[in-house]
Each structure stands twice: as structure tokens, then as C-alpha cells.
Design a protein around this motif. Structure first.
Motif, PDB file in Angstrom:
ATOM      1  N   ASN A  22       0.812  -1.221   0.000  1.00 42.77           N
ATOM      2  CA  ASN A  22       0.000   0.000   0.000  1.00 42.77           C
ATOM      3  C   ASN A  22       0.845   1.272   0.000  1.00 42.77           C
ATOM      4  O   ASN A  22       0.351   2.337  -0.361  1.00 42.77           O
ATOM      5  N   ALA A  25       0.586   2.257  -3.505  1.00 42.25           N
ATOM      6  CA  ALA A  25      -0.741   2.240  -4.123  1.00 42.25           C
ATOM      7  C   ALA A  25      -1.226   3.657  -4.441  1.00 42.25           C
ATOM      8  O   ALA A  25      -2.036   3.845  -5.348  1.00 42.25           O
ATOM      9  N   ARG A  32      -4.189  -1.180  -4.660  1.00 47.53           N
ATOM     10  CA  ARG A  32      -4.355  -1.159  -3.203  1.00 47.53           C
ATOM     11  C   ARG A  32      -4.943  -2.494  -2.738  1.00 47.53           C
ATOM     12  O   ARG A  32      -5.819  -3.051  -3.407  1.00 47.53           O
TER      13      ARG A  32
END
Ligand SMILES: CC(C)(COP(=O)(O)OP(=O)(O)OC[C@H]1O[C@@H](n2cnc3c(N)ncnc32)[C@H](O)[C@@H]1OP(=O)(O)O)[C@@H](O)C(=O)NCCC(=O)NCCS
Length: 184
Positions: A22, A25, A32
Motif C-alpha cells: 500500500n 498504491a 491497493r
């Protein structure tokens, strides 16, 4: 990186995977993943670690079926990049696909040059990968502004198991026999 190793992930790795995936992301480098999804799919992941057992990176192989697998969420910590370990991770994922008898492996990426080294080629026709499109692209905010290239290693599959073009359930077992030569 001397002494680094790659192994199958365990549930105890989920927090490290969650944090690293993440962290990339926000700009769309990686999709994600929420924590529950990573725990549920942790068996898809391999992790790389230093000789002393420090987490360095991760990557996942998602199996759609005997016709197709996908490399996902492959990433190294910034300080561990460029030392050959990301390549080790990718090779472990490709070996896993091979162990499952899956010849076709796909991915979407912004860095095709990395994947060229491991036998992937660009495919201009994303519609040739309906499973991937149905799984991720349809709900992606970048659907109409995607800057990733689709890549495949091995043959482009002629069938799909997700979405409108999916094959019928009763055809799945003959499909497995056709692709891997085994029923179990
Ligand atoms: C892509 C990534 C996993 C590669 O890991 P790495 O440990 O840095 O890669 P390696 O050191 O094992 O490199 C292996 C080979 O690929 C090359 N390579 C590495 N990153 C590359 C890149 N971004 N573009 C082109 N070639 C690359 C290396 O030069 C090396 O080539 P060589 O064998 O001829 O020397 C890592 O750079 C990363 O985490 N990037 C950010 C996340 C990302 O973009 N993931 C891909 C999402 S699809």
C-alpha cells in the motif's frame, strides 16, 4: 543481496506485505490491497528476506485456473532494490505457476523492461485477458485512463473463467485435463 532468500509467505508476513504494497498504491504503481484481502490470499505470496530474516519484499501469483495465472503486488523495499532480489522473487512466482502446470502468466505494469528480462511480452489487446479485466479493471478508478501495459508470458489463453465470456462450470474439469494433463 548476499544471503537473501525467497520463501512462501506465512500469515505472520501479512502486516509487512500490507504496509509495503500500500506504500506504492497512492500513485497507482500497485493495486491497493486491504488487510483482510492480504490475509485471505497470503498463500498466493512469496516474500524475500535478508540473511537475518528481515522482510525485504513480496510478490504474489494469483491462479485464475489452469489456463492463466497473474503476477501481482511484486515490490521490494526501497533500500533492497537493484540487488537481484526482485528477480529472485519473480522467478519463484514463475516456478510456482510451472509447478501448477500453468503456462500462461499475465500482468499489468508500468515497467515492462523489468519483465522483458523474464520472458514476458507486451500484448496490445487487453481484451485477450478477460479474467484480469473482470477481476480488477472494471472497478478500477483508472479504467479509462490506464497507463499500464498488459504483458503475457506463454500462450494467450483461449478461455476465461470470469465475466460474461466465462466458460460453463462443467467445462472446467476437461479444461484442467487439457492444460495440465491431470484431474487432481
Ligand atoms: C520492480 C522491482 C520489484 C524489481 O526488483 P529489484 O530487486 O530492484 O530487481 P533486481 O535487482 O532483481 O533486477 C533484476 C533485473 O531487472 C532489472 N530491473 C530492475 N528494475 C527495473 C526497472 N524498473 N526497469 C527495467 N529493468 C529493471 C535490473 O537491472 C536487473 O537486470 P540485470 O539482471 O540485467 O542486471 C522493484 O524495482 C520495485 O519494487 N519496484 C517498485 C514496485 C513496482 O513497480 N512493481 C512492479 C509492479 S507491476
Amino acid at each position: 543481496m548476499a544471503g537473501s532468500t525467497v520463501r512462501k509467505a506465512r500469515l505472520q508476513d501479512a502486516a509487512n506485505i500490507f504496509e509495503l504494497v500500500n506504500s506504492l498504491a497512492g500513485d497507482g504503481t500497485l493495486l491497493r490491497r486491504n488487510y483482510a484481502e492480504i490475509c485471505e490470499n497470503v498463500r498466493d505470496f512469496h516474500v524475500a528476506e535478508s540473511e537475518g530474516g528481515v522482510f525485504l519484499g513480496c510478490g504474489a501469483l494469483h491462479l485464475y485456473g489452469p489456463h492463466l495465472a497473474e503476477v501481482r503486488s511484486i515490490v521490494m523495499k526501497p533500500e533492497a532494490k537493484g540487488k537481484g532480489v526482485g528477480g529472485m522473487l519473480l522467478k519463484a512466482l514463475l516456478k510456482e505457476a510451472e509447478d501448477h502446470g500453468v503456462q500462461a502468466v499475465c500482468l499489468f505494469t508500468r515497467i515492462p523492461d523489468f519483465f522483458f528480462k523474464y520472458g514476458f511480452r507486451v500484448t496490445m489487446d487487453r481484451a485477450a485477458l478477460p479474467d484480469k479485466i473482470y477481476k480488477d479493471c472494471q472497478k478500477c478508478p483508472r479504467l479509462h485512463a490506464c497507463d499500464e501495459v498488459a504483458m503475457v508470458r506463454g500462450p494467450i489463453p483461449k478461455v476465461a473463467v470470469l465475466g460474461p465470456s466465462k466458460i460453463k462450470q462443467q467445462e472446467l474439469v476437461p479444461l484442467q485435463i487439457a492444460f495440465t494433463g491431470t484431474t487432481h
